[in-house]
Design a protein around this motif. Structure first.
Motif, PDB file in Angstrom:
ATOM      1  N   ILE A  92      -1.157  -3.229  -6.550  1.00 12.43           N
ATOM      2  CA  ILE A  92      -0.746  -2.413  -5.402  1.00 12.43           C
ATOM      3  C   ILE A  92      -1.938  -1.536  -5.033  1.00 12.43           C
ATOM      4  CG2 ILE A  92       1.737  -2.349  -5.886  1.00 12.43           C
ATOM      5  CD1 ILE A  92       1.433   0.407  -7.068  1.00 12.43           C
ATOM      6  N   LYS A  93      -1.940  -1.052  -3.789  1.00  9.84           N
ATOM      7  CA  LYS A  93      -3.067  -0.244  -3.351  1.00  9.84           C
ATOM      8  C   LYS A  93      -2.611   1.190  -3.145  1.00  9.84           C
ATOM      9  CE  LYS A  93      -6.820  -0.364   0.101  1.00  9.84           C
ATOM     10  NZ  LYS A  93      -7.516   0.730  -0.498  1.00  9.84           N
ATOM     11  N   ALA A  94      -3.501   2.144  -3.465  1.00 12.47           N
ATOM     12  CA  ALA A  94      -3.167   3.560  -3.331  1.00 12.47           C
ATOM     13  C   ALA A  94      -4.135   4.240  -2.393  1.00 12.47           C
ATOM     14  CB  ALA A  94      -3.242   4.234  -4.697  1.00 12.47           C
ATOM     15  N   CYS A  99       0.834  -1.196   0.000  1.00 18.46           N
ATOM     16  CA  CYS A  99       0.000   0.000   0.000  1.00 18.46           C
ATOM     17  C   CYS A  99       0.874   1.253   0.000  1.00 18.46           C
ATOM     18  CB  CYS A  99      -0.903  -0.003   1.242  1.00 18.46           C
ATOM     19  SG  CYS A  99      -2.057   1.358   1.225  1.00 18.46           S
ATOM     20  N   TYR A 100       0.504   2.235  -0.815  1.00 16.92           N
ATOM     21  CA  TYR A 100       1.260   3.475  -0.916  1.00 16.92           C
ATOM     22  C   TYR A 100       0.370   4.663  -0.611  1.00 16.92           C
ATOM     23  CZ  TYR A 100       4.839   0.751  -3.303  1.00 16.92           C
ATOM     24  OH  TYR A 100       5.804  -0.178  -3.604  1.00 16.92           O
ATOM     25  N   ASP A 101       0.983   5.758  -0.113  1.00 14.82           N
ATOM     26  CA  ASP A 101       0.229   6.994   0.062  1.00 14.82           C
ATOM     27  C   ASP A 101      -0.198   7.509  -1.301  1.00 14.82           C
ATOM     28  OD1 ASP A 101       2.524   8.002   2.627  1.00 14.82           O
ATOM     29  OD2 ASP A 101       0.515   7.182   2.857  1.00 14.82           O
ATOM     30  N   LEU A 102       0.748   7.503  -2.237  1.00 15.79           N
ATOM     31  CA  LEU A 102       0.485   8.047  -3.563  1.00 15.79           C
ATOM     32  C   LEU A 102       1.020   7.105  -4.629  1.00 15.79           C
ATOM     33  CD1 LEU A 102      -0.441  10.401  -5.401  1.00 15.79           C
ATOM     34  CD2 LEU A 102       1.813  11.427  -5.091  1.00 15.79           C
ATOM     35  N   VAL A 103       0.146   6.660  -5.504  1.00 12.11           N
ATOM     36  CA  VAL A 103       0.573   5.872  -6.657  1.00 12.11           C
ATOM     37  C   VAL A 103       0.425   6.756  -7.883  1.00 12.11           C
ATOM     38  CG1 VAL A 103       0.055   3.900  -8.162  1.00 12.11           C
ATOM     39  CG2 VAL A 103      -0.008   3.626  -5.675  1.00 12.11           C
ATOM     40  N   ILE A 104       1.518   6.857  -8.641  1.00  8.45           N
ATOM     41  CA  ILE A 104       1.529   7.703  -9.838  1.00  8.45           C
ATOM     42  C   ILE A 104       1.649   6.788 -11.050  1.00  8.45           C
ATOM     43  CG2 ILE A 104       2.811   9.492 -11.070  1.00  8.45           C
ATOM     44  CD1 ILE A 104       3.887  10.357  -8.294  1.00  8.45           C
ATOM     45  N   SER A 153     -12.558   0.242  -7.594  1.00 10.30           N
ATOM     46  CA  SER A 153     -13.171   1.380  -6.905  1.00 10.30           C
ATOM     47  C   SER A 153     -12.483   1.672  -5.572  1.00 10.30           C
ATOM     48  CB  SER A 153     -14.659   1.135  -6.680  1.00 10.30           C
ATOM     49  OG  SER A 153     -14.823  -0.123  -6.051  1.00 10.30           O
ATOM     50  N   ASP A 154     -11.821   0.674  -4.965  1.00  9.87           N
ATOM     51  CA  ASP A 154     -11.094   0.955  -3.721  1.00  9.87           C
ATOM     52  C   ASP A 154      -9.618   1.240  -3.997  1.00  9.87           C
ATOM     53  OD1 ASP A 154     -10.966  -2.541  -2.579  1.00  9.87           O
ATOM     54  OD2 ASP A 154     -10.700  -1.610  -4.547  1.00  9.87           O
ATOM     55  N   LEU A 155      -9.339   1.705  -5.212  1.00 11.38           N
ATOM     56  CA  LEU A 155      -7.988   2.132  -5.615  1.00 11.38           C
ATOM     57  C   LEU A 155      -6.944   1.029  -5.526  1.00 11.38           C
ATOM     58  CD1 LEU A 155      -7.614   5.856  -4.536  1.00 11.38           C
ATOM     59  CD2 LEU A 155      -8.613   4.864  -6.571  1.00 11.38           C
ATOM     60  N   ILE A 156      -7.341  -0.182  -5.884  1.00  7.38           N
ATOM     61  CA  ILE A 156      -6.328  -1.212  -6.090  1.00  7.38           C
ATOM     62  C   ILE A 156      -5.956  -1.137  -7.562  1.00  7.38           C
ATOM     63  CG2 ILE A 156      -5.876  -3.691  -6.166  1.00  7.38           C
ATOM     64  CD1 ILE A 156      -7.470  -3.996  -3.670  1.00  7.38           C
ATOM     65  N   VAL A 157      -4.678  -0.949  -7.812  1.00 12.71           N
ATOM     66  CA  VAL A 157      -4.210  -0.787  -9.183  1.00 12.71           C
ATOM     67  C   VAL A 157      -3.764  -2.147  -9.706  1.00 12.71           C
ATOM     68  CG1 VAL A 157      -2.630   0.435 -10.702  1.00 12.71           C
ATOM     69  CG2 VAL A 157      -3.416   1.518  -8.599  1.00 12.71           C
ATOM     70  N   ASN A 158      -4.370  -2.559 -10.815  1.00 10.69           N
ATOM     71  CA  ASN A 158      -4.044  -3.846 -11.438  1.00 10.69           C
ATOM     72  C   ASN A 158      -3.069  -3.618 -12.577  1.00 10.69           C
ATOM     73  OD1 ASN A 158      -6.021  -5.535  -9.989  1.00 10.69           O
ATOM     74  ND2 ASN A 158      -7.493  -4.236 -11.027  1.00 10.69           N
ATOM     75  N   PHE A 159      -1.963  -4.338 -12.576  1.00  5.72           N
ATOM     76  CA  PHE A 159      -1.003  -4.167 -13.661  1.00  5.72           C
ATOM     77  C   PHE A 159      -0.314  -5.477 -13.960  1.00  5.72           C
ATOM     78  CE2 PHE A 159       2.909  -4.066 -11.043  1.00  5.72           C
ATOM     79  CZ  PHE A 159       2.392  -3.775  -9.788  1.00  5.72           C
ATOM     80  N   SER A 160       0.342  -5.536 -15.090  1.00  4.08           N
ATOM     81  CA  SER A 160       1.111  -6.742 -15.388  1.00  4.08           C
ATOM     82  C   SER A 160       2.559  -6.340 -15.606  1.00  4.08           C
ATOM     83  CB  SER A 160       0.553  -7.501 -16.580  1.00  4.08           C
ATOM     84  OG  SER A 160       0.622  -6.754 -17.734  1.00  4.08           O
ATOM     85  N   CYS A 161       3.443  -7.181 -15.068  1.00  4.29           N
ATOM     86  CA  CYS A 161       4.864  -6.906 -15.114  1.00  4.29           C
ATOM     87  C   CYS A 161       5.555  -8.214 -15.422  1.00  4.29           C
ATOM     88  CB  CYS A 161       5.311  -6.359 -13.762  1.00  4.29           C
ATOM     89  SG  CYS A 161       7.035  -5.887 -13.751  1.00  4.29           S
ATOM     90  N   SER A 178       7.453  12.917  -2.209  1.00  4.20           N
ATOM     91  CA  SER A 178       8.491  12.234  -1.440  1.00  4.20           C
ATOM     92  C   SER A 178       9.166  13.181  -0.461  1.00  4.20           C
ATOM     93  CB  SER A 178       9.528  11.715  -2.424  1.00  4.20           C
ATOM     94  OG  SER A 178       9.994  10.497  -2.041  1.00  4.20           O
ATOM     95  N   GLU A 179       9.399  14.423  -0.935  1.00  5.48           N
ATOM     96  CA  GLU A 179      10.015  15.458  -0.115  1.00  5.48           C
ATOM     97  C   GLU A 179       9.257  15.655   1.194  1.00  5.48           C
ATOM     98  OE1 GLU A 179      10.805  19.844  -1.451  1.00  5.48           O
ATOM     99  OE2 GLU A 179      10.990  18.526  -3.207  1.00  5.48           O
ATOM    100  N   TYR A 180       7.953  15.480   1.141  1.00  3.18           N
ATOM    101  CA  TYR A 180       7.146  15.680   2.338  1.00  3.18           C
ATOM    102  C   TYR A 180       6.912  14.379   3.090  1.00  3.18           C
ATOM    103  CZ  TYR A 180       6.335  20.474   0.910  1.00  3.18           C
ATOM    104  OH  TYR A 180       6.515  21.787   0.578  1.00  3.18           O
ATOM    105  N   GLY A 181       7.679  13.362   2.745  1.00  2.00           N
ATOM    106  CA  GLY A 181       7.654  12.114   3.496  1.00  2.00           C
ATOM    107  C   GLY A 181       6.572  11.126   3.120  1.00  2.00           C
ATOM    108  N   LEU A 182       5.910  11.334   1.980  1.00  2.00           N
ATOM    109  CA  LEU A 182       4.888  10.366   1.588  1.00  2.00           C
ATOM    110  C   LEU A 182       5.535   9.129   0.976  1.00  2.00           C
ATOM    111  CD1 LEU A 182       1.986  12.445  -0.007  1.00  2.00           C
ATOM    112  CD2 LEU A 182       2.372  11.830   2.362  1.00  2.00           C
ATOM    113  N   LYS A 183       4.849   7.994   1.125  1.00  2.00           N
ATOM    114  CA  LYS A 183       5.332   6.750   0.506  1.00  2.00           C
ATOM    115  C   LYS A 183       4.775   6.711  -0.912  1.00  2.00           C
ATOM    116  CE  LYS A 183       5.446   1.750   1.221  1.00  2.00           C
ATOM    117  NZ  LYS A 183       4.608   0.641   1.669  1.00  2.00           N
ATOM    118  N   VAL A 184       5.676   6.764  -1.891  1.00  2.00           N
ATOM    119  CA  VAL A 184       5.277   6.963  -3.288  1.00  2.00           C
ATOM    120  C   VAL A 184       5.731   5.816  -4.182  1.00  2.00           C
ATOM    121  CG1 VAL A 184       5.505   8.505  -5.286  1.00  2.00           C
ATOM    122  CG2 VAL A 184       5.518   9.456  -2.979  1.00  2.00           C
TER     123      VAL A 184
END
Lengths: 374, 112, 462
Positions: C106-108, C5-10, C91-99, C25-31
Motif C-alpha cells: 500500500i502507498k502512504a 493509497c492512504y493519507d496516513l499509514v500507521i 523511499s517513495d513510501l510504498i509499504v511492503n507487507f505480507s498477509c 480519521s476525525e479530521y477526515g484523513l484516509k487512514v
C-alpha cells in the motif's frame, strides 16, 4: 613489527591502502616476499565490497573481449588451492574452497545459445584451450536434480568454484597479523605525498613514510590515484544480494545466481544498477532476483529471505582490472578489480611478487589505464 | 511427549476450543491461542534444536522478536509459532535443526 | 498492480497507533493501520477487544482501562489490516507487507511508525535454556490465553514490569518461589536527583508503591542486590535451577520456569532500515530515533510515536499518537501552525506530566553491566550461537564496530536480525575498546526487517 621512529612517523617497507580482500591478498603476498607491511583500513561502516560479495571463484565467461583477463582468471583459479592451504596452516581457518565446477543457468533458449556462442568464441581464441560444456535441462538435472522446468539449460565451467568470503577476509586478516603485519583500523587515508624517499601517507591521526604504496582501496582509489601519478576511472555498480534461511544441503555446485553456503544458507543475486553510493535494497530488484531464483529452483519458493543488502562493485569502464605501476612516481602501484575473490590468489601470488620485485611475467600492459585514453 | 510441566490454564471467557496435534498427540487448545502458547500448555520441550549445535530451545519472548519458537506447522518448517494462531486439526512438530527442502520438487525422473 | 493509497499509514495498533488513527480519521484523513497481530491493542492492551480472563482482578485495572480506547477506535472509520507483517518501506513510501502468505503493498502520503518496544536483551549464563522466558511473555500468555507458567517459578531482573508481573501471577495463584531483584546497589541514590520531577506524576509513583506493598504482603521471598545470576540444568535440557549471589553469599533455587526482565527498549528495526537519524540516549542506555516534538523524524513524511521513539509508557504513547496525527492533519489540510498549537496544547501538557517520571525510572532501573557486558561463556547471539568471548576475540582481531564483528563472527546474521544481540555486541565492543557505546554504532539494518518467503516476494513482480 613497524617501528615508530623519531620523526613522528611510521616506516614500513610498504603501505597498502585498503584492508579488504584485495588489499589483504596483496599484503600477505608482500609478507611472503620478506617485506614489512602496514595496511591502512577505514572504519566499521566503510563501503566494504569485501563484505558484500557472492563468494564465487569464477572463470567461465570472464574476459570474453580481453584474452589476458581470461588467462589471469584461470591462473588465479589454479593458484587458489595453494593459498587456501596456506591460510589453513597459518590460521586454522578453512575458507571452504570448493572447485568442482560451476553452472550458469539460462531461462531461455536464446540466452543459452548466446552464451554458448560467447564461450565457443573464447575457446577458439584460446586455440581450443578453454574448457566448458553446454547442458540441456535433463543433463543439468544430473548435477542439480532440483532445476526447474523453466530452465532451458546451463553452461558448465569445470574450473569454477566458490568459497566463504567472510571467512576468507578473517583468515587473511589473521594470517597477516600472525606474520607480524600491522593494520591501522582508523586508517582512512587523507593524503599521499610523493617525496625523494618514496611517499608520506597521512591518515587522520598518523603518518607513514614508505618506499612503496599499493592503492587497494576499491572505490577510494579514484581519489588517491592522481596523488601518485596514476588514474583510476572507477564507478560503483550496485548488486543486491539476498540471503535465505538455512536449509539442508541440496545445491552442490555454485551457480551464477544461486549459491548454497557451507552453513546451509541460500544466497541469491546478480543484479546490476548504477545508483551511485547507495548500498540499500529496492523492492523491484529483490523481487526480480527472488522470481528468477524460484524459476531456476522451484523448491525455493517457500523458504524465507532473512537479509538483503546492496554491495557496490568497483567497476572500470570496461569491467576489467587495473594493474599499473606509476611511472611519474616510482613505487606506487594500483590494484583494482571487481572480482576480488576470484583474483585473490593472483593478487597474493604474481601481483604481490610484481610489486615486491618490480618485474613480472604477467601481461600487465593489458591492464593499464592507458586503454581508456582515446 | 509431555516432558516438562505443562503451563496452566486459568478460567477463561467463552470461546471455541480446537484440537491440534502436537508431535502427533491430540491437545485441546483455545481459539485465539498462538501455537507457542499451545506447545507450552502441552508441556513440549525443547520445541526446536539449533542448526549449529543441536541445542534445545523453546519459546522466549512470545512477541515475534526472538525467533526461538520456530516450529514445523502444517508441514511448513521454521514457522514462528508465536505469530501463528491455532486452528482445528493443525499439525505441530518440533523443528529439528535446519529446514529440509520439500522432497516433492526433485525432477530426477521426469522426462524433459 | 493497483496500489491502494492512504493519507496516513500507521504501523502498529497499540495505544499510540490507535490514538493516531482515531485523531487523523476525525479530521477526515484516509487512514490504514497495519498490525501484525490479529486484534487491536498492541502488546499492552493485547486481546483486550475480547478479553480472555474471567477474573479481571488478576491483570488489574490499568489493563482494562484500555477498553475505552478500543471502543473508540472500533467506531472510527479506517482500514484495519490485521495479521499483516510489514517487511519494508521504499523511499517513495510504498509499504511492503505480507498477509496470509501473500506479498502486498500500500502507498502512504505520510507514514507513522508505532511499533512499540521490545524487552532489552538480558544475556547471562543459561539464558537460552528452555524454560527461561521474558516477563513480557508471561503477560502475553495471561492476556491472550489465560495461561500461567508452570511452577516453581522464579522471577529475576529489574524494572517496573518485574513488580507488575509478579503481582499479577501471584493474584493468579502461581507458586512464586522467589523474586530476585538485580537492581544494583546505589541505584536509589543515583535516581534521587530525578525524584522531584517524578513527583509531578504522583499517580504512577503511588501505583508503584502499592505494587511493592502488595508483593511484600504476599510473603514471596524477595532477594535484593542479586548478582551473578545463572540458569542451569542438571538432567534434561531445560532450566531446573537458578543460582545467584548477594555479596559473598551464594544461593540456588530449583525452578521449573525462570522469568527475566531488564527493562524495555525501542524497536528500531524499521527506523534503522529506513536510514532515519538516531541518537544514543544515555539514561535509557539505548538508541532512539531523532524526533521533534511532533514525532517527525529526519524524513518529514515519516513519524514515530509511542515506545518506538523512546520508552515512555502507554498513556504517553496515546498522547504522542494524537500529536503526530495532528501534525499530519495540519500538513495535509494546510492548517496554520497557530491552529495546530491550539489543537495540541492540552495534550502537550498531559504528555509532559506523564513523562515527568521517566528519568527517575530510567536512572533507578539502569541495566547492570553484568547483563550489558556478559561473561565470556554467555551466548550473545542466540541465533548463530556466538559467545561473548568470541565477540571479544573479534575486537582483539581489530573489529572496531558491530558490522565488521558481524562479518567475522556471524553474530547478527540469524533470523532475529540482531534484535537480541545488537545492543549487547555494541556494549561489549565499547567496553573492550574503552570508548562510549555511541562511538561504536549499530548494525546496518536493511529491509526485509522480517523474514518473508521467496513466493511472497515474487508476488510483487505482478
Amino acid at each position: 613489527m613497524t617501528q615508530f621512529s623519531t620523526d613522528n612517523s611510521y616506516h614500513p617497507d610498504v603501505c597498502v591502502l585498503g584492508g579488504g580482500i584485495v588489499g589483504l591478498s596483496v599484503a600477505i603476498g608482500l609478507q611472503r616476499n620478506g617485506l614489512d607491511v602496514t595496511v591502512l583500513d577505514e572504519s566499521d561502516t566503510a563501503l566494504r565490497a569485501s563484505r558484500g560479495n557472492f563468494g564465487l571463484v569464477w572463470v567461465q565467461g570472464k574476459g570474453d573481449t580481453l584474452a589476458e583477463y581470461a588467462n589471469v582468471s584461470r591462473l588465479s583459479a589454479k593458484l587458489w588451492p595453494q593459498l587456501a592451504r596456506r591460510l589453513l596452516t597459518t590460521t586454522g581457518i578453512n575458507v571452504q574452497l570448493e572447485q568442482k565446477g560451476g553452472l550458469y543457468l539460462c531461462l531461455s533458449e536464446q540466452e543459452l545459445k548466446a552464451r554458448q556462442l560467447m564461450l565457443q568464441k573464447m575457446q577458439s581464441n584460446a586455440d581450443g584451450d578453454y574448457p566448458f560444456e553446454v547442458l540441456d535441462l535433463q543433463q543439468l538435472r544430473e548435477f542439480i536434480p532440483e532445476a526447474g522446468p523453466d530452465v532451458a539449460g546451463a553452461t558448465l565451467g569445470p574450473e569454477d568454484g566458490h568459497l566463504n568470503p567472510l571467512l576468507l577476509l578473517r583468515a587473511m586478516t589473521e594470517c597477516f597479523l600472525n606474520k607480524g603485519g600491522t593494520i591501522n583500523n582508523r586508517g582512512k587515508v587523507t593524503k599521499v605525498t610523493p617525496n625523494q624517499n618514496g611517499f608520506t601517507v597521512f591518515t587522520k591521526n598518523d603518518q607513514y613514510q614508505t618506499a612503496k604504496v599499493v592503492l587497494a582501496a576499491g572505490l577510494g582509489n579514484k581519489e588517491l590515484a592522481p596523488q601518485v601519478g596514476l588514474s583510476a576511472p572507477l564507478s560503483p555498480n550496485r548488486g543486491q544480494v539476498l540471503i535465505c534461511e538455512r536449509v539442508t544441503p541440496f545445491l552442490h555446485y555454485p551457480t551464477g545466481h544461486v549459491r548454497q553456503t557451507n552453513e546451509g544458507t541460500i544466497q541469491l543475486g546478480d543484479s546490476k544498477e548504477d545508483v551511485g553510493f547507495d548500498t540499500g535494497t529496492t523492492t523491484q530488484v529483490i523481487a526480480k532476483i527472488a522470481k528468477r531464483a524460484s524459476q531456476m529452483f522451484p523448491i525455493l519458493k517457500d523458504i524465507r529471505l532473512i537479509r538483503a543488502w546492496g554491495a557496490l562493485r568497483i567497476m572500470t569502464p570496461d569491467g576489467y582490472p587495473l594493474y599499473q605501476a606509476s611511472t611519474e612516481h616510482q613505487g606506487a602501484y594500483l590494484v583494482t578489480c571487481h572480482s576480488g575473490v576470484t583474483l585473490g590468489a593472483l593478487h597474493e601470488g604474481p601481483i604481490a611478487d610484481w610489486i615486491a620485485q618490480d618485474h613480472s611475467e604477467l601481461p600487465l600492459e593489458a591492464f593499464n589505464a592507458k586503454r581508456f585514453a582515446l | 511427549m509431555q516432558n516438562a510441566l505443562p503451563f496452566n490454564r486459568l478460567e477463561t471467557n467463552t470461546s471455541e476450543w480446537v484440537t491440534v496435534f502436537i508431535e502427533d498427540q491430540a491437545v485441546k487448545v483455545r481459539q485465539g491461542d498462538s501455537v507457542a502458547a499451545a506447545v507450552l500448555i502441552a508441556g513440549l520441550t525443547p520445541t526446536r534444536t539449533t542448526p549449529m549445535s543441536s541445542s534445545g530451545r523453546a519459546p522466549y519472548c512470545l512477541m515475534g522478536v526472538c525467533y526461538e519458537c520456530l516450529l514445523t506447522i502444517d508441514g511448513k518448517e521454521n514457522t514462528q509459532a508465536c505469530m501463528t494462531l491455532v486452528h482445528e486439526g493443525m499439525k505441530v512438530n518440533k523443528q529439528h535443526q535446519a529446514r529440509q527442502l520439500g522432497q516433492s520438487e526433485t525432477f530426477k525422473d521426469e522426462q524433459v | 498492480m493497483n496500489i491502494p493509497c492512504y493519507d496516513l499509514v500507521i504501523i502498529g495498533a497499540g495505544p499510540a497507533g490507535m490514538t493516531a488513527a482515531s485523531t487523523a480519521s476525525e479530521y477526515g484523513l484516509k487512514v490504514a493501520i497495519l498490525d501484525e497481530q490479529a486484534t487491536l491493542g498492541g502488546q499492552i492492551y493485547r486481546s483486550l477487544s475480547q478479553p480472555t480472563l474471567v477474573n479481571e482482578s488478576i491483570l488489574g485495572p490499568d489493563y482494562y482501562q484500555g477498553r475505552a480506547l478500543i471502543s473508540k477506535i472500533q467506531k472510527t472509520k479506517f482500514d484495519y489490516l490485521s495479521s499483516c507483517t510489514v517487511w519494508g518501506v521504499s523511499s517513495d513510501l510504498i509499504v511492503n507487507f505480507s498477509c496470509q502468505q501473500k506479498g502486498r503493498q500500500i502507498k502512504a502520503k505520510k507514514l507513522l511508525i508505532a511499533t512499540g518496544a521490545q524487552e532489552r536483551p538480558a544475556p547471562f549464563p543459561g539464558w537460552t535454556l528452555p524454560g527461561v522466558m521474558t516477563c513480557g511473555s508471561a503477560q502475553i500468555l495471561l492476556k491472550s490465553s489465560g495461561i500461567t507458567p508452570s511452577g516453581p517459578l522464579v522471577i529475576a531482573g529489574s524494572g517496573p514490569l518485574l513488580l507488575l508481573i509478579a503481582a499479577q501471577l501471584n493474584r493468579a495463584g502461581v507458586e512464586i518461589k522467589a523474586i530476585l531483584d538485580t537492581t544494583p546497589k546505589g541505584r536509589y541514590i543515583a535516581a534521587l536527583p530525578y525524584l522531584p520531577k517524578a513527583l509531578k506524576n504522583l499517580p504512577i509513583l503511588l501505583k508503584g508503591m502499592s505494587l511493592i506493598a502488595e508483593i511484600k504482603q504476599s510473603d514471596i521471598p524477595i532477594y535484593k542486590q542479586v548478582s551473578d545470576l545463572k540458569a542451569a540444568n542438571s538432567s534434561q535440557e531445560k532450566v531446573d535451577i537458578v543460582t545467584f549471589k548477594q555479596g559473598n553469599k551464594a544461593t540456588s533455587i530449583p525452578c521449573e520456569t525462570l522469568l527475566i526482565h531488564q527493562g524495555v527498549v525501542p524497536n528500531v528495526q524499521l527506523s534503522r532500515a529506513l536510514q532515519l537519524d538516531h541518537h544514543w540516549h544515555e539514561l535509557q542506555h539505548c538508541w532512539h530515533p531523532t524526533l521533534d516534538q511532533w514525532g517527525q523524524t529526519s524524513n518529514p513524511d515519516i513519524f514515530i510515536c509511542g515506545d518506538a521513539g523512546g520508552i515512555a509508557g502507554a498513556k504517553a504513547a496515546a498522547y504522542m499518537g494524537e500529536l503526530s496525527a495532528l501534525k499530519v492533519v495540519q500538513t495535509l489540510k494546510n492548517l496554520s501552525s497557530e491552529k495546530l498549537k491550539n489543537l495540541a496544547s492540552t495534550t502537550v501538557k498531559k504528555l509532559n506530566k506523564e513523562s515527568a517520571i521517566r528519568p527517575f525510572l530510567d536512572a533507578l532501573y539502569r541495566p547492570d553491566k553484568y547483563f550489558l557486558t556478559p561473561s565470556d561463556e554467555t551466548l550473545v547471539c542466540r541465533c548463530e550461537e556466538v559467545s561473548a568471548k568470541q565477540i571479544r576475540d573479534m575486537v582483539a582481531l581489530g573489529c572496531k564496530g558491530p558490522n565488521q564483528t558481524k562479518a567475522f563472527s556471524r553474530a547478527g546474521m540469524g533470523p532475529c536480525q540482531g534484535r537480541l544481540c545488537g545492543l549487547t555486541v555494541a556494549n561489549i565492543i565499547a567496553n573492550e575498546r574503552k570508548v562510549p557505546v555511541n562511538h561504536v554504532g549499530y548494525y546496518q539494518v536493511r529491509s526485509p526487517i522480517k523474514p518473508i518467503t521467496i513466493s511472497e516476494l515474487t508476488d510483487l513482480t505482478e
